[in-house]
Scaffold this motif. Structure first.
Motif, PDB file in Angstrom:
ATOM      1  N   HIS A 221      -1.814  11.362  10.469  1.00 43.81           N
ATOM      2  CA  HIS A 221      -1.168   9.805  10.124  1.00 43.81           C
ATOM      3  C   HIS A 221       0.269  10.193  10.857  1.00 43.81           C
ATOM      4  O   HIS A 221       0.700   9.064  11.331  1.00 43.81           O
ATOM      5  CB  HIS A 221      -1.300   9.666   8.596  1.00 43.81           C
ATOM      6  CG  HIS A 221      -0.572   8.502   8.202  1.00 43.81           C
ATOM      7  ND1 HIS A 221      -0.838   7.242   8.276  1.00 43.81           N
ATOM      8  CD2 HIS A 221       0.825   8.301   7.850  1.00 43.81           C
ATOM      9  CE1 HIS A 221      -0.092   6.377   7.788  1.00 43.81           C
ATOM     10  NE2 HIS A 221       1.203   7.050   7.581  1.00 43.81           N
ATOM     11  N   GLU A 222       0.964  11.019  10.269  1.00 45.63           N
ATOM     12  CA  GLU A 222       2.333  11.346  10.823  1.00 45.63           C
ATOM     13  C   GLU A 222       2.478  11.210  12.538  1.00 45.63           C
ATOM     14  O   GLU A 222       3.287  10.723  12.797  1.00 45.63           O
ATOM     15  CB  GLU A 222       2.959  12.450  10.349  1.00 45.63           C
ATOM     16  CG  GLU A 222       3.295  12.350   8.760  1.00 45.63           C
ATOM     17  CD  GLU A 222       3.927  10.916   8.221  1.00 45.63           C
ATOM     18  OE1 GLU A 222       4.907  10.472   8.975  1.00 45.63           O
ATOM     19  OE2 GLU A 222       3.436  10.700   7.028  1.00 45.63           O
TER      20      GLU A 222
ATOM     21  N   HIS B 134       2.060   7.982  13.828  1.00 48.58           N
ATOM     22  CA  HIS B 134       3.324   7.151  13.931  1.00 48.58           C
ATOM     23  C   HIS B 134       3.960   7.521  15.425  1.00 48.58           C
ATOM     24  O   HIS B 134       4.802   6.709  16.197  1.00 48.58           O
ATOM     25  CB  HIS B 134       4.261   7.624  12.679  1.00 48.58           C
ATOM     26  CG  HIS B 134       3.875   6.580  11.664  1.00 48.58           C
ATOM     27  ND1 HIS B 134       3.633   5.400  11.575  1.00 48.58           N
ATOM     28  CD2 HIS B 134       3.605   7.211  10.281  1.00 48.58           C
ATOM     29  CE1 HIS B 134       3.349   4.970  10.190  1.00 48.58           C
ATOM     30  NE2 HIS B 134       3.393   5.986   9.484  1.00 48.58           N
TER      31      HIS B 134
ATOM     32  N   GLU C 245       1.967   1.262   8.591  1.00 45.39           N
ATOM     33  CA  GLU C 245       1.111   2.192   8.067  1.00 45.39           C
ATOM     34  C   GLU C 245      -0.285   2.040   8.285  1.00 45.39           C
ATOM     35  O   GLU C 245      -1.174   2.832   8.661  1.00 45.39           O
ATOM     36  CB  GLU C 245       1.163   2.170   6.587  1.00 45.39           C
ATOM     37  CG  GLU C 245       2.840   2.600   6.051  1.00 45.39           C
ATOM     38  CD  GLU C 245       3.219   3.743   6.373  1.00 45.39           C
ATOM     39  OE1 GLU C 245       2.484   4.858   6.520  1.00 45.39           O
ATOM     40  OE2 GLU C 245       4.243   3.899   6.971  1.00 45.39           O
TER      41      GLU C 245
HETATM   42 ZN   LIG Z   1       3.221   6.401   7.176  1.00 49.91          ZN
END
Ligand SMILES: [Zn+2]
Length: 247
Positions: A189-190, A193, A209
């Motif tokens: 997830h990071e 981004h 998100e």
């Molecule tokens: Zn996030």
């Protein structure tokens, strides 16, 4: 049939000895001689052990087929080279840009995500001119109030961080997971981004998100995402929580 096959095979897999990118490179050559052809300042990653050196460069010279080349030296002599050897490059990368080893399950998760994500995104997030630094983040114990890390560059190090860097802070609470799976979802997830460049584009809302979560499912982390939601998910009513939309 045979003729076509031979023709195709020699086109697709040029023999290493005839690869123009490896002109002048031969087994047994001294490390210093290779550094004339592949200068140290162009290094992408490296790993040193007492008798062994691994040096990885972007793009073997003149070779359009491969993104990375890794040279392995034993006792200062070239023993072999490999193309696009992702697991070796990850070892080299994390040796330099990952600032903890404990708990091991977090380190494993970082390694697994780098191994599994699409190759072009892997090359993006491990670009030494804009690397991702993985650091610890404490939310309990005395270190939760403050801690410091020191990044040291020696004259042996090739240049880095010309385009800045990203810091991914991994909470020690992730160590509550016994298996790397749920932690992989958090790490992915990071990194998503970063691939989407959310922060530099000023996108730090719930849409960002969700975009990151969509991307990691595309990368193949749907199962891990579910596990992570169960284990680390925010509770309803938490002001920072972004609920996933139903559609
Ligand atoms: Zn996030």
């Amino acid at each position: 049939m045979t003729a076509i096959f031979l023709c195709w095979s020699s086109f697709a897999w040029p023999h290493a000895d005839h690869d123009p990118g490896l002109r002048g490179v031969y087994k047994g050559m001294p490390e210093g001689d290779l550094l004339v052809i592949y200068p140290k300042d162009d290094l992408r990653n490296f790993r040193h052990q007492p008798q062994d050196d691994w040096l990885t460069y972007n793009k073997p010279l003149d070779d359009p087929f491969h993104a990375l080349i890794t040279f392995h030296f034993h006792d200062g002599k070239l023993s072999q080279w490999r193309l696009n050897d992702r697991s070796e490059v990850i070892k080299e990368y994390l040796g330099e840009f990952c600032y903890y080893q404990d708990p091991d399950v977090i380190y494993q998760a970082v390694r697994n995500v780098l191994q599994r994500m699409p190759y072009k995104d892997f090359l993006n997030v491990t670009n030494r001119q804009r690397p991702v630094l993985f650091t610890e983040f404490y939310d309990s114990g005395t270190a939760r109030f403050a801690s410091s890390s020191e990044f040291i560059m020696t004259k042996e190090d090739p240049p880095c961080c010309k385009e800045g860097f990203t810091i991914v802070k991994l909470g020690m609470g992730l160590g509550l997971s016994r298996t790397p799976g749920p932690i992989e979802a958090v790490v992915a997830h990071e990194l998503a981004h970063r691939v989407l460049d959310s922060i530099r584009k000023g996108k730090v809302d719930c849409d960002a998100e969700r975009a990151s979560n969509r991307l990691i499912r595309k990368w193949g982390f749907a199962k891990e995402f579910k596990e992570a939601s169960r284990l680390f998910g925010q509770k309803k009513g938490d002001p920072a929580a972004c609920q996933e939309l139903r559609n």
